[in-house]
Design an enzyme around this catalytic site. Sequence first.
Site, PDB file in Angstrom:
ATOM      1  N   ASP A  92      11.964 -20.254  73.242  1.00  0.00           N
ATOM      2  CA  ASP A  92      11.505 -21.010  74.404  1.00  0.00           C
ATOM      3  C   ASP A  92      10.295 -21.837  73.982  1.00  0.00           C
ATOM      4  OD1 ASP A  92      11.201 -21.953  76.924  1.00  0.00           O
ATOM      5  OD2 ASP A  92      10.747 -20.023  77.856  1.00  0.00           O
ATOM      6  N   ASP A 270      19.694 -15.995  79.763  1.00  0.00           N
ATOM      7  CA  ASP A 270      18.774 -14.976  79.249  1.00  0.00           C
ATOM      8  C   ASP A 270      17.997 -14.397  80.412  1.00  0.00           C
ATOM      9  OD1 ASP A 270      15.549 -15.730  79.035  1.00  0.00           O
ATOM     10  OD2 ASP A 270      16.861 -17.442  79.416  1.00  0.00           O
TER      11      ASP A 270
END
Length: 375
Positions: A92, A270
């Site tokens: 991320d 996720d």
Amino acid sequence: MTNSFQLLQGEANGPRRGRVFTRHGEIETPIFMPVGTQATVKALTPAQVEEVGAQIILGNTYHLNLRPGSELVAQLGGLHNFMSWNKPILTDSGGFQVFSLAKLRKITDKGIAFQSHIDGRKIFLGPRECFDIQRNLGTDIAMVLDECPPFPCDEKDCRSAVDRTIRWAREFKEIAAGEGWLEAGHHAFGIVQGSVFEDQRKECAQALVDIGFPGYAVGGVSVGEPEPEMLRQVAASIPELPADKPRYVMGVGTPPQLLKMIALGADMFDCVMPTRLARHANVFTPDGTINLRNERFKFDESPIVEGMDNYTCRTFSRAYLRHLVMSNELLAHTLLSLHNVHFFLDLMRQAREHIELGDFAQWSGQWIERYNFPR
């Protein structure tokens, strides 16, 4: 830019089977990605994560840059070598921390000035820094820097966030392409923002498609809005994204939510939920979640889920697992996390199977009904 995705079966904006190609292997979609924020899926070894079917895991740019530092990770051979994980890794961008660490940051058009939540030191994260950190980590799929607006937010503030997200995405792509990183087989995904404003989400998606990325994500959902609103924004975003690229919905969700978003055409997900709930004695079953602290499991000789093929279910009774929980034994975190992560991964396996069989809608409807309204 190398081709990142093959659509194997299904509709552009419906349930679909695909395959993502990365430097560290292929990923069969739809897929759930266990979260390893600090270069570890909490309570589990990499071998255990692989054993239950994980094809890809996540790391976090913001946290790994603070500790141990991306330069150190690079010196030690990159994140794969550092944590002994040889399959794909997605990192991320740190943009979500703009949302979650609101008291510690200041946003400008150039990037985000943070105050470290660890020691208070000042750091800056712009598109260049975001790229450099992820290059140091050696990630397979890098997320561009974005600004995640909170819920609720007004239309003007959302517009500023969307404009910055597009600007930063363009800068990130130019840096990654200019340094040969994309040509080397790494991928960068653009992130669609827009909060609850469908017109802004569509504009953001179209701008990112014009820039051109190997994959795209829907961000800024599951940040406090009710589920119908979340699904509405995913449904608004996905049709604007190319059918021949992977679509990743970030930070979600419950098992029924995952199935509903697969039905909309999403490929990748996720969430910290499997391991976080496990640390609070909550485990997933086809009949919903159960809390093993409940007295009714004290003498229960059955596994969490009968016939589920993971070490926890093959080996231990609910009674024993409850004993570990009530005794505050660390093994409880490992065994419950192992089951929960496997439950999510196995749900994705079933989804892929039923998409191939052509009965996904019927199967998922029955699955959701049982989960939400167990008999």
